[in-house]
Enzyme design. Structure first.
Site, mmCIF file in Angstrom:
data_model
loop_
_atom_site.group_PDB
_atom_site.id
_atom_site.type_symbol
_atom_site.label_atom_id
_atom_site.label_comp_id
_atom_site.label_asym_id
_atom_site.label_seq_id
_atom_site.Cartn_x
_atom_site.Cartn_y
_atom_site.Cartn_z
ATOM 1 N N GLY A 71 -0.883 8.197 5.185
ATOM 2 C CA GLY A 71 -1.787 8.852 4.252
ATOM 3 C C GLY A 71 -2.181 10.248 4.732
ATOM 4 N N ASN A 151 -13.356 5.672 0.727
ATOM 5 C CA ASN A 151 -13.115 4.612 1.699
ATOM 6 C C ASN A 151 -14.396 3.975 2.230
ATOM 7 O OD1 ASN A 151 -12.761 7.473 2.543
ATOM 8 N ND2 ASN A 151 -13.018 6.633 4.605
ATOM 9 N N GLN A 179 -7.129 4.343 -0.868
ATOM 10 C CA GLN A 179 -7.952 3.129 -0.946
ATOM 11 C C GLN A 179 -7.805 2.380 -2.264
ATOM 12 O OE1 GLN A 179 -9.545 1.466 1.254
ATOM 13 N NE2 GLN A 179 -9.505 2.934 2.926
ATOM 14 N N HIS A 201 -0.364 0.937 5.363
ATOM 15 C CA HIS A 201 -1.178 -0.034 6.122
ATOM 16 C C HIS A 201 -2.489 -0.412 5.448
ATOM 17 C CE1 HIS A 201 -4.366 2.426 8.286
ATOM 18 N NE2 HIS A 201 -3.577 3.391 7.877
ATOM 19 N N THR A 237 15.066 11.937 10.363
ATOM 20 C CA THR A 237 15.659 10.635 10.025
ATOM 21 C C THR A 237 14.570 9.688 9.551
ATOM 22 O OG1 THR A 237 17.388 11.004 11.635
ATOM 23 C CG2 THR A 237 17.050 8.716 10.915
ATOM 24 N N CYS A 323 -13.980 6.633 11.180
ATOM 25 C CA CYS A 323 -13.945 7.787 12.070
ATOM 26 C C CYS A 323 -15.261 7.950 12.806
ATOM 27 C CB CYS A 323 -13.649 9.050 11.282
ATOM 28 S SG CYS A 323 -12.226 8.829 10.241
HETATM 29 C C1 LIG Z 1 -6.849 5.441 5.711
HETATM 30 C C2 LIG Z 1 -7.027 6.608 4.818
HETATM 31 C C3 LIG Z 1 -6.244 7.768 4.962
HETATM 32 C C4 LIG Z 1 -5.292 7.965 6.118
HETATM 33 O O1 LIG Z 1 -4.141 7.209 6.033
HETATM 34 P P1 LIG Z 1 -3.284 6.977 7.380
HETATM 35 O O2 LIG Z 1 -2.045 6.280 6.906
HETATM 36 O O3 LIG Z 1 -4.138 6.122 8.259
HETATM 37 O O4 LIG Z 1 -2.986 8.305 7.963
HETATM 38 C C5 LIG Z 1 -6.418 8.784 4.056
HETATM 39 N N1 LIG Z 1 -7.305 8.688 3.062
HETATM 40 C C6 LIG Z 1 -8.084 7.606 2.893
HETATM 41 C C7 LIG Z 1 -9.040 7.559 1.750
HETATM 42 C C8 LIG Z 1 -7.971 6.531 3.762
HETATM 43 O O5 LIG Z 1 -8.749 5.472 3.589
#
Ligand SMILES: *Cc1c(COP(=O)(O)O)cnc(C)c1O
Length: 382
Positions: A71, A151, A179, A201, A237, A323
């Site tokens: 993300g 989030n 999210q 994830h 790759t 965070c």
């Molecule tokens: C988790 C998250 C991200 C970051 O995604 P990653 O794959 O962990 O880099 C970005 N934006 C929001 C709203 C998130 O919850």
């Protein structure tokens, strides 16, 4: 000890079928998708199958999906990539105060490079007002980036209204939908956005893989340089096992959006806690909110104390923000909503997922009020 995982907005457990699909890929279709012989072509076919599955969950076309490392990279590619392509048109960017750090810090980096950023405010529910967006647009605005849902609080933003405003002014619109995917229906045609970020994830797939949807016709430049992979938008790759796992997760998530079940569990949790614990309050919009997310402030208890006490009982919950755990800074999202720092330090986020059951919620309702009572007994303020 019973284990209950209630931090699905931080990350989700990987789905067993995803693990199976990835294992198969690591063992059998390990070829480089850019090669001409059959083992490479098999990998290429797997890659394209996964692209179709990811496209499908947001109603996009396969060719509009670019795989990234997650993300964070999708958000970086969207914002830096548009700024590079539109540099001649202007240097004004509009975002909001409640974005994920991967958007906020991208904007801050651009600010240091001379870009001008407008950070739209939110109301006490954490909602951006489309009228504020209209007021902020300038002739030199080149991108608008507003998240689909937050989030921390789960508040869902009026993205389609804002994307329409952007379209009328000919400005590309990006949304971080990390999210929302898998929790509520998200469709790029209904939303009318140019760019949309997804992370594997957060939908029961592997970490380190994600995607940026780029609407056909959107002008954007790459931020990494190398080979021709991902049509040059993201060279290197491909992470085929990750992509295959992401594709499987997207396919499963598309069929298993559990809006009603999760909202019922979540509301049962909040209503019971409200009855048993005084001075508890909800952060986020009461109805326009992700069905799995419950963000509450519980006065006179520190968040660290609550998290550790619950962990001792086998329960994993989040602080207001993933965070904030490292920095102990009060959440920028709650601050933007007008929540005082003291209260922000007393804030927990329960985020439910596929594995959670009624029994999990019963257990939490049974033990949590006692935890709070004990922690409050140490508080000189209570
Ligand atoms: C988790 C998250 C991200 C970051 O995604 P990653 O794959 O962990 O880099 C970005 N934006 C929001 C709203 C998130 O919850």
């Amino acid at each position: 000890m019973r284990k209950i995982y209630l931090d699905n907005n931080a990350t989700t457990p990987i789905h067993p079928e995803v693990i199976k699909e990835m294992g198969n890929d690591l063992e059998i279709t390990y070829g480089n998708p850019s090669t001409l012989y059959s083992i490479g072509k098999e990998a290429k076919a797997k890659l394209e199958e996964a692209r179709g599955r990811v496209a499908n969950i947001i109603g996009a076309k396969s060719e509009e999906i670019v795989f990234t490392s997650g993300g964070t990279e999708a958000n970086n590619l969207a914002i830096f990539g548009i700024c590079k392509a539109y540099r001649n048109k202007g240097n004004h960017i509009i975002t909001s105060k409640i974005e994920h750090d991967s958007v906020l810090n991208t904007c801050k980096a651009l600010e240091r490079d001379g870009f001008d950023i407008a950070y739209l405010p939110v109301d006490s529910y954490g909602m951006v007002d489309p009228e504020e967006l209209k007021k902020a647009i300038r002739p030199d605005t080149i991108i608008i980036s507003i998240m689909h849902s937050n989030n921390e609080t789960g508040t869902i933003q009026p993205v389609s209204d804002m994307a329409r405003i952007a379209k009328d002014r000919g400005i590309p619109f990006h949304t971080d939908a990390v999210q929302s995917i898998g929790k509520i229906k998200v469709n790029v045609e209904d939303l009318g956005v140019n760019l949309l970020s997804i992370a594997s994830h957060k939908i029961y797939g592997p970490k380190g893989i994600g995607a940026l949807y780029i609407r056909k016709g959107t002008r954007i430049q790459p931020i990494l340089f190398g080979g021709h992979q991902e049509k040059g938008y993201r060279p290197g790759t491909e992470n085929v096992p990750g992509i295959v796992g992401f594709g499987k997760a997207a396919e499963i998530a598309d069929k298993n959006i559990e809006t009603e079940r999760l909202a019922r569990l979540r509301d049962r949790l909040y209503n019971s806690l409200k009855e048993k614990i005084e001075r508890i309050r909800l952060n986020g919009h009461p109805t326009r909110r992700l069905p799995n997310t419950l963000n509450v402030s519980i006065e006179f208890v520190e968040v660290e104390g609550m998290i550790l006490a619950l962990d001792d009982l086998g329960i994993s919950v989040g602080t207001g923000s993933a965070c904030a755990t490292d920095t102990l800074e009060p959440s920028h999202v709650l601050a933007a909503m007008g929540v005082p720092p003291q209260l922000a330090h007393s804030t927990l986020r329960f985020s439910l997922g596929m594995d959670n059951t009624d029994e999990d919620i019963d257990y939490l309702i049974e033990i949590f009020p006692g935890v709070i009572e004990r922690l409050r007994s140490f508080s000189p303020l209570y």
